[in-house]
Design an enzyme around this catalytic site. Sequence first.
Site, PDB file in Angstrom:
ATOM      1  N   GLU A   8      -5.395   3.957 -13.047  1.00 11.34           N
ATOM      2  CA  GLU A   8      -5.181   2.585 -12.597  1.00 11.34           C
ATOM      3  C   GLU A   8      -6.073   1.582 -13.318  1.00 11.34           C
ATOM      4  OE1 GLU A   8      -3.550   5.245  -9.508  1.00 11.34           O
ATOM      5  OE2 GLU A   8      -5.446   5.188 -10.621  1.00 11.34           O
ATOM      6  N   HIS A  65      -5.469   6.646   1.389  1.00  9.17           N
ATOM      7  CA  HIS A  65      -4.156   6.142   0.983  1.00  9.17           C
ATOM      8  C   HIS A  65      -3.578   5.183   2.026  1.00  9.17           C
ATOM      9  CE1 HIS A  65      -4.656   9.884  -1.265  1.00  9.17           C
ATOM     10  NE2 HIS A  65      -3.703   9.497  -2.100  1.00  9.17           N
TER      11      HIS A  65
END
Length: 329
Positions: A68, A136
């Site tokens: 990312e 998450h």
Amino acid sequence: MLYEQKPVMARMFFREAVTRAVREEMTRDPHVLILGQDVGSFGGSYREFDGLYKIFGPERIRDTPVAEAATIGIAAGVAAAGYRPLVSITYMDFLMLGFDALINYAAKLRYKTAGGLSAPMVVKTTAGAQGQGVAHSQCIEAWLMSVPGLRVVAPSTPADAYGLMKTALRSDGPVVYIDHKRLFPTPGDVPVTETSIPFGQACIRREGTDLTLVSHGYMMRVACDAAQIVAQDGISCEVIDLRSLAPLDIDTVAGSVERTGRLLTLEEGQTVCGVGTEVATRTFERTGPKPWMRIGALPAPVSSNPVLEAACIPDASRVADAIRTLLTR
């Protein structure tokens, strides 16, 4: 007599509204690109880019590694070079890995170069709990709201998902576009004609007289459910959907609070230095102090255990109880 013509609407899912907005903008502007994990032939982690790869191909839709920081960094450079990248970050938790490029570079590029360069990029990321566990499920939009030069939006309906995405992709600065896992399969009406929604414009979802309830994203559905529950007791809640978190539409919130006299803020993230705290502070700077309560996740990591997850995240019953409590103050 003249009658106002209502726009023609089409029914679609939230994820389909995102797809439509991106498809239209990629068709309109060849500089719009998509970068991220599984965005190509798979169609996105939540199928929000379904079918786009067949139309635009690998030159404009690039699958990236599980990296990312690198992806957001590349997008920031590409944006500075004149393109309009859309970066897909599957979980909002992983957005933290790209904070250096997003916050120290993209959000400050116009300031560093006296307006000579900008970073017209969109980072689309998905927040919220749905069984994925502690790393998450986080909602960190309050962190992002404090960054000068960064705009932050969080739609709650397919129409807003469509309109805000179009505005984001046409924006001349970095935008973080936050959707929620639980919203992708929800249906709603979207205008057939191309429309956009300006940033910094909240929406009154339900009019009321006794209390102002402010939220955004998936928690808007919880807020509306809670308002419906207390309506059976004769309590009238005005429900406001922020839609845009940076900039904030405090005018709409303050105007409502001046009418109702009370404010309840609701978010899925933490209340410490949270969205609700900022909304309340800026509202009371205008209206003077009013009775106020804030609701958010419990101060604990969100478990993947469904019972513990449900206990941590606000639901309509908990919000309804808070409404009743606030009305006694």
